[in-house]
Structure formats: C-alpha cells, structure tokens
Design a protein around this motif. Structure first.
Motif, PDB file in Angstrom:
ATOM      1  N   VAL A 343     -55.591 -49.742 103.510  1.00 34.94           N
ATOM      2  CA  VAL A 343     -55.997 -50.679 102.466  1.00 34.94           C
ATOM      3  C   VAL A 343     -55.783 -50.061 101.083  1.00 34.94           C
ATOM      4  N   GLY A 344     -56.036 -48.754 100.961  1.00 38.29           N
ATOM      5  CA  GLY A 344     -55.834 -48.068  99.691  1.00 38.29           C
ATOM      6  C   GLY A 344     -54.387 -48.055  99.251  1.00 38.29           C
ATOM      7  N   ILE A 345     -53.477 -47.838 100.192  1.00 37.24           N
ATOM      8  CA  ILE A 345     -52.044 -47.848  99.871  1.00 37.24           C
ATOM      9  C   ILE A 345     -51.610 -49.228  99.390  1.00 37.24           C
ATOM     10  N   ALA A 346     -52.038 -50.260 100.129  1.00 33.88           N
ATOM     11  CA  ALA A 346     -51.659 -51.630  99.759  1.00 33.88           C
ATOM     12  C   ALA A 346     -52.256 -52.013  98.401  1.00 33.88           C
ATOM     13  N   SER A 347     -53.512 -51.633  98.165  1.00 31.90           N
ATOM     14  CA  SER A 347     -54.179 -52.002  96.917  1.00 31.90           C
ATOM     15  C   SER A 347     -53.605 -51.252  95.723  1.00 31.90           C
ATOM     16  N   GLY A 348     -53.271 -49.975  95.918  1.00 32.37           N
ATOM     17  CA  GLY A 348     -52.661 -49.208  94.837  1.00 32.37           C
ATOM     18  C   GLY A 348     -51.339 -49.799  94.397  1.00 32.37           C
ATOM     19  N   THR A 349     -50.558 -50.243  95.372  1.00 32.42           N
ATOM     20  CA  THR A 349     -49.264 -50.883  95.068  1.00 32.42           C
ATOM     21  C   THR A 349     -49.476 -52.181  94.309  1.00 32.42           C
ATOM     22  N   LEU A 350     -50.429 -52.989  94.773  1.00 28.66           N
ATOM     23  CA  LEU A 350     -50.716 -54.267  94.119  1.00 28.66           C
ATOM     24  C   LEU A 350     -51.246 -54.049  92.702  1.00 28.66           C
ATOM     25  N   LEU A 351     -52.059 -53.013  92.517  1.00 32.79           N
ATOM     26  CA  LEU A 351     -52.599 -52.704  91.197  1.00 32.79           C
ATOM     27  C   LEU A 351     -51.468 -52.428  90.202  1.00 32.79           C
ATOM     28  N   ILE A 352     -50.513 -51.632  90.603  1.00 37.25           N
ATOM     29  CA  ILE A 352     -49.391 -51.299  89.712  1.00 37.25           C
ATOM     30  C   ILE A 352     -48.552 -52.534  89.414  1.00 37.25           C
ATOM     31  N   LEU A 353     -48.284 -53.344  90.447  1.00 38.36           N
ATOM     32  CA  LEU A 353     -47.428 -54.524  90.271  1.00 38.36           C
ATOM     33  C   LEU A 353     -48.069 -55.570  89.363  1.00 38.36           C
ATOM     34  N   SER A 354     -49.408 -55.677  89.402  1.00 40.68           N
ATOM     35  CA  SER A 354     -50.091 -56.713  88.615  1.00 40.68           C
ATOM     36  C   SER A 354     -50.455 -56.260  87.210  1.00 40.68           C
ATOM     37  N   SER A 355     -50.308 -54.961  86.935  1.00 34.96           N
ATOM     38  CA  SER A 355     -50.827 -54.400  85.685  1.00 34.96           C
ATOM     39  C   SER A 355     -50.153 -54.965  84.436  1.00 34.96           C
ATOM     40  N   GLN A 356     -48.825 -55.081  84.461  1.00 34.74           N
ATOM     41  CA  GLN A 356     -48.127 -55.537  83.260  1.00 34.74           C
ATOM     42  C   GLN A 356     -48.562 -56.938  82.852  1.00 34.74           C
ATOM     43  N   LEU A 357     -48.724 -57.811  83.838  1.00 36.80           N
ATOM     44  CA  LEU A 357     -49.128 -59.186  83.560  1.00 36.80           C
ATOM     45  C   LEU A 357     -50.527 -59.235  82.942  1.00 36.80           C
ATOM     46  N   ILE A 358     -51.481 -58.497  83.526  1.00 38.64           N
ATOM     47  CA  ILE A 358     -52.871 -58.572  83.061  1.00 38.64           C
ATOM     48  C   ILE A 358     -53.052 -57.869  81.723  1.00 38.64           C
ATOM     49  N   VAL A 359     -52.369 -56.737  81.532  1.00 40.73           N
ATOM     50  CA  VAL A 359     -52.517 -56.000  80.273  1.00 40.73           C
ATOM     51  C   VAL A 359     -52.085 -56.843  79.084  1.00 40.73           C
ATOM     52  N   ARG A 360     -51.095 -57.710  79.286  1.00 39.90           N
ATOM     53  CA  ARG A 360     -50.607 -58.551  78.187  1.00 39.90           C
ATOM     54  C   ARG A 360     -51.647 -59.573  77.731  1.00 39.90           C
ATOM     55  N   LEU A 361     -52.666 -59.830  78.558  1.00 40.73           N
ATOM     56  CA  LEU A 361     -53.698 -60.797  78.199  1.00 40.73           C
ATOM     57  C   LEU A 361     -54.654 -60.252  77.137  1.00 40.73           C
ATOM     58  N   PHE A 362     -54.705 -58.915  77.004  1.00 39.92           N
ATOM     59  CA  PHE A 362     -55.563 -58.311  75.993  1.00 39.92           C
ATOM     60  C   PHE A 362     -54.870 -58.343  74.633  1.00 39.92           C
ATOM     61  N   ASN A 363     -55.702 -58.417  73.604  1.00 38.67           N
ATOM     62  CA  ASN A 363     -55.189 -58.460  72.240  1.00 38.67           C
ATOM     63  C   ASN A 363     -54.890 -57.031  71.759  1.00 38.67           C
ATOM     64  N   PHE A 364     -53.887 -56.395  72.422  1.00 34.67           N
ATOM     65  CA  PHE A 364     -53.538 -55.020  72.142  1.00 34.67           C
ATOM     66  C   PHE A 364     -52.292 -54.923  71.273  1.00 34.67           C
ATOM     67  N   THR A 365     -52.188 -53.801  70.583  1.00 32.08           N
ATOM     68  CA  THR A 365     -50.925 -53.460  69.925  1.00 32.08           C
ATOM     69  C   THR A 365     -49.924 -53.066  71.015  1.00 32.08           C
ATOM     70  N   PRO A 366     -48.623 -53.046  70.720  1.00 33.69           N
ATOM     71  CA  PRO A 366     -47.632 -52.601  71.715  1.00 33.69           C
ATOM     72  C   PRO A 366     -47.936 -51.206  72.262  1.00 33.69           C
ATOM     73  N   GLN A 367     -48.431 -50.316  71.412  1.00 31.22           N
ATOM     74  CA  GLN A 367     -48.775 -48.969  71.868  1.00 31.22           C
ATOM     75  C   GLN A 367     -49.948 -49.022  72.847  1.00 31.22           C
ATOM     76  N   GLY A 368     -50.957 -49.860  72.548  1.00 29.42           N
ATOM     77  CA  GLY A 368     -52.099 -50.015  73.437  1.00 29.42           C
ATOM     78  C   GLY A 368     -51.683 -50.561  74.796  1.00 29.42           C
ATOM     79  N   GLN A 369     -50.762 -51.512  74.816  1.00 28.57           N
ATOM     80  CA  GLN A 369     -50.252 -52.063  76.078  1.00 28.57           C
ATOM     81  C   GLN A 369     -49.537 -51.002  76.895  1.00 28.57           C
ATOM     82  N   MET A 370     -48.735 -50.176  76.226  1.00 27.22           N
ATOM     83  CA  MET A 370     -48.016 -49.118  76.929  1.00 27.22           C
ATOM     84  C   MET A 370     -48.997 -48.112  77.538  1.00 27.22           C
ATOM     85  N   TYR A 371     -49.997 -47.713  76.750  1.00 25.71           N
ATOM     86  CA  TYR A 371     -50.999 -46.779  77.261  1.00 25.71           C
ATOM     87  C   TYR A 371     -51.686 -47.347  78.504  1.00 25.71           C
TER      88      TYR A 371
END
Length: 468
Positions: A343-371
């Motif tokens: 379950v940890g392997i599957a969840s870790g993979t899903l976490l990485i794949l979903s991160s870019q989409l969710i991070v863009r929802l925050f009102n971050f600067t481009p540098q904050g999104q990259m971090y």
C-alpha cells in the motif's frame, strides 16, 4: 508457506504445527475495521487540505501563520495520541477477553489523564499565544496573525482530551464506522464554517485567519457532543455506570502507566521533533515554510489513511495476544506488514503523480510551487519506508506492550539524526528547502532497519492483561 487456494499458512515454531490465516476472512475484517478508519482519516485530511486552500488563497503569510500556530496543536495531539495509543493496547486485549468493565476503567483513566495534560496546553495558548509562537518562528507577521488563531482555537485542547479516548475505545470494539460518521459531520461542518468566517460569506463577519480558528473550535465542540451522544445517549456497549469508568485499582493503573507513558513520551518527543523541523523551516522564509505547509497537508492526506492499517493491526493482533494466541498474532502481524508495504508503494506513487495538479491550486509564486513539488516527491519516494517503520511502532510494538523500545527508536532517530541534520542543512549550510527535507529522511532509513530486527525477534509479543 503459501498453498493453493484461499488460505495462507505460517509455521508455528512453538507448537510445531501450521497456523492458518484465511485470506478472504482477513480481507473482510480489514474492510470492516480498517476501511472506516481510513475513510475517517481521508475525510479529515481532505477537508484540512480544503481549509489550507481557503487560508492559502489569502496569501503565503496567512498560510504560514496558520501552519505555525498548528504546531502547538500538533504537539498536543501527539501527547494525547501517545497516551491513548498506549492505553488502547489494554482496551484491545480486554476486548479480546470480553472484559468490558476493565476496558471502561482504562477509558476513564485515559480521559482524566488527558484532560489534565490538556490544561497545560490550554493555559499558554489562551493567555500567552505570542510567546508560544515565538518558539516556532521569528517572522513578526506570522506571529501577529498566528496569535489570534491560537487563542481562538484554544478550547480544542479540552474537547480533544475527551473525544480521543472515546474514539479509541469505539475503534477497539470494532465499531469503527461510528467515529467515521461523526468525522463526516464534524469536518463537513468545519469546511462550511471556514467558508463562512474566513471570507465573510452569507452575511457573516470576514475574519480571515481568526475565522479559520473559530470554525475549528466550533467543530470540535460539535464533535465532543456527538461522541458523548453516540456512547451514552445511544447506550453503546462502551457505556456503563460512572463508577466503572473511575473505579481504578492500583495494579491496573501502574501497568497502564508503565506501558502508556513511554508511548506518550514517544509521541510527545516525536511531535516536538516535527515542530523543531518546522522551527528550522520557519526561519528559512515565508515561501519555504508555505511550501512545507502545503506539502505536509498533502502528504498527511495519504499517511493518515494508510496508518489506519496500523490501528487495525493494534486492534486485531492485540485481541489475539489477549486471547493467548501468540503464534497467530505474530503471523497476522507479519501478513499485515506486507500488505502495508504494498500500500505504501502504491500511495507514494500516487502522491507524486497528483502533486503537480494540487500544488497549482495554492496561491503560490512559481518558486513556491517548485519547492512544494520537489518536497512532495521526496515524501512519495520514502513513503514505503515510513509506512513499514510506522506500522511496527504504532501497531506491533504497542499492541504487545513493547513501548519502551519503540520510544527509544522513535525519539533517538528523530532527535539524534533528523533534527541535527535539518538544522545543519537549513540554518548553517543554507541548502534549498527540498534538499533539507531529503536529509531528514535519513532517520526513516535507520528506523526501518531497527524495527525489522525487533519484529523478527518476537520480543514485542507480551500479554499485558493476564495477571491484572
């Protein structure tokens, strides 16, 4: 060894005969016990993510202020969870023996002790919030905003001291759907109230960060009311006469303290360690800490859901230990740990794949999104390692009363390895935030090696209730 069909066999060295674990039965039990806990955690984490998105839309300073204020609540939660988790081993083993009166005594003792400890958090949060926040950051704007949040939400310390022990005993008796339903109501209410008070919707006052705290406080009061109603108003099997919750005797109290206090110290020191991490991150800058706050919220979304397997492990294996079935308990724990790794392997993979989409929802600067994206990637890569060690500490070692050893592993790895590396990387080497987070994972690698050796030794298998 595995054989064809729906059964799984493990050889018992003690009785020289195979132990049978039926796959279908195990999965049904996991669905009944672990799935509601996972859904409850997922609901809480999802709505926490929504809350952070709402606060984050106000700006990086506001998000950082709430994140820093939450550190004090995080430490409190760790202390409460620690003592109750240690007490839950007794609840599970008494439930295995169907000794409901003793199970209620353990619950009552946990409530009283947790309430007393919560007062130590409530008083400084209510009367000295400015000094509390200065522990975590030296950013004046974050301290100024955060102190209003901390004071408004201080009542949560007292409500949680009651709801956490009763939630634990409901889960122990495999009534995991009840806390899940309560959480659905409470956290949905919290999200609506956040929308109401943060933005001033439907004619409500626009309170910003203070509105988020007010929503949290009202929701936690509602949670307390619902938990007490479900247990006592509905005459749940957990309910009993008042003297059953407070009729303690010295041998029971002594054994609970010997077992549960190390867990409380474990969780308190671990929580303080995580707060120390954030104290270092909070001195790297607003953008860096806002990225950490967003990343941790998303990571927690997965971690808490997966750790429902740890709660199930403690409950199911603890019951077998209470019944005296030590070989079966070991085989069952081994099986659940293997499931946890997958379950940890599957969840870790899903976490990485979903991160870019969710991070863009925050009102971050481009540098904050990259971090944020790079931090989440580190979390995803190390998730299987974190899950394995976590299931051992929260599940196997606690259900068998091996809490002192677990405390030494957890506290030692955080404070002797993780915290020094984070402060070295953040404040002295001035490395990028994502590289400092990577350095912190060293403690997880060391911890998983020690946990694996301890599990195989079987020294964690102890019957806690046979002589009290």
């Amino acid at each position: 060894m595995p054989v064809k069909g729906s059964l799984k066999y493990w050889w018992s060295m003690e009785n020289n005969k195979p132990i049978t674990i039926e796959n279908k039965s195990l999965y049904k039990t996991l669905i009944r016990v672990a799935l509601p806990i996972a859904l409850q955690s997922l609901i809480a984490s999802s709505l926490s993510l929504v809350d952070n998105l709402m606060v984050g839309s106000l700006g990086e300073v506001e998000l950082a202020a709430v994140g820093l204020s939450s550190q004090f609540f995080f430490v409190h939660w760790g202390v409460m969870f620690g003592f109750v988790s240690g007490s839950a081993a007794f609840m599970a083993q008494y439930w295995g023996r169907q000794d409901l009166k003793s199970m209620r005594r353990v619950t009552g003792f946990a409530v009283v002790l947790c309430f007393g400890i919560s007062m130590l958090f409530f008083i400084p949060a209510m009367f000295f919030p400015h000094y509390v926040l200065r522990i975590f950051t030296d950013i004046p704007e974050a301290v100024e905003l955060g102190q209003h949040y901390l004071r408004t939400a201080a009542i949560c310390f007292l409500t949680l001291s009651v709801t956490i022990p009763f939630t634990a005993v409901l889960r122990t008796t495999q009534q995991t759907a009840l806390p899940m339903k309560i959480s659905m109501v409470v956290f949905s209410t919290n999200t609506f109230l956040n929308y109401l008070f943060i933005f001033g919707s439907f004619g409500a006052p626009k309170l910003g960060v203070t509105g988020a705290a007010l929503a949290t406080a009202l929701s936690r009061v509602l949670e307390l009311i619902l938990v007490l109603y479900v247990v006592f108003g509905k005459k749940n099997l957990v309910a009993g006469r008042l003297n059953e919750f407070f009729g303690w005797h010295r041998p029971m109290v002594a054994k609970i303290m010997v077992t549960a206090v190390p867990v409380m110290i474990n969780e308190a020191m671990w929580s303080l360690g995580m707060a120390a991490y954030n104290a270092a991150y909070g001195r790297m800058g607003i953008t860096e800490f806002a990225a950490i706050q967003a990343s941790n919220t998303l990571n927690t979304l997965f971690i808490l859901a997966i750790f429902s397997l740890g709660d199930a492990l403690l409950i199911l294996v603890g019951q077998r230990i209470g019944m005296g079935q030590m070989d079966y308990a070991y085989a069952l724990a081994k099986r659940l740990l293997r499931i946890g790794i997958l379950v940890g392997i599957a969840s870790g993979t899903l976490l990485i794949l979903s991160s870019q989409l969710i991070v863009r929802l925050f009102n971050f600067t481009p540098q904050g999104q990259m971090y944020a994206f790079l931090i989440i990637s580190v979390y995803g890569l190390f998730m299987p390692v974190k899950i394995y060690s976590g299931l051992n500490i929260v599940g196997t070692m606690r259900c068998g009363g091996d809490t002192r050893f677990a405390m030494f592993i957890e506290v030692g790895s955080v404070w002797l390895i993780g915290v020094p590396l984070v402060f070295l990387g953040a404040l002295y080497l001035h490395l990028p935030i994502y590289f400092v987070v990577l350095m912190a994972q060293t403690e997880e690698v060391i911890k998983v090696i020690i946990c694996h050796k301890r599990f195989r030794s079987k020294k964690w298998l102890n019957n806690l209730v046979h002589d009290i």
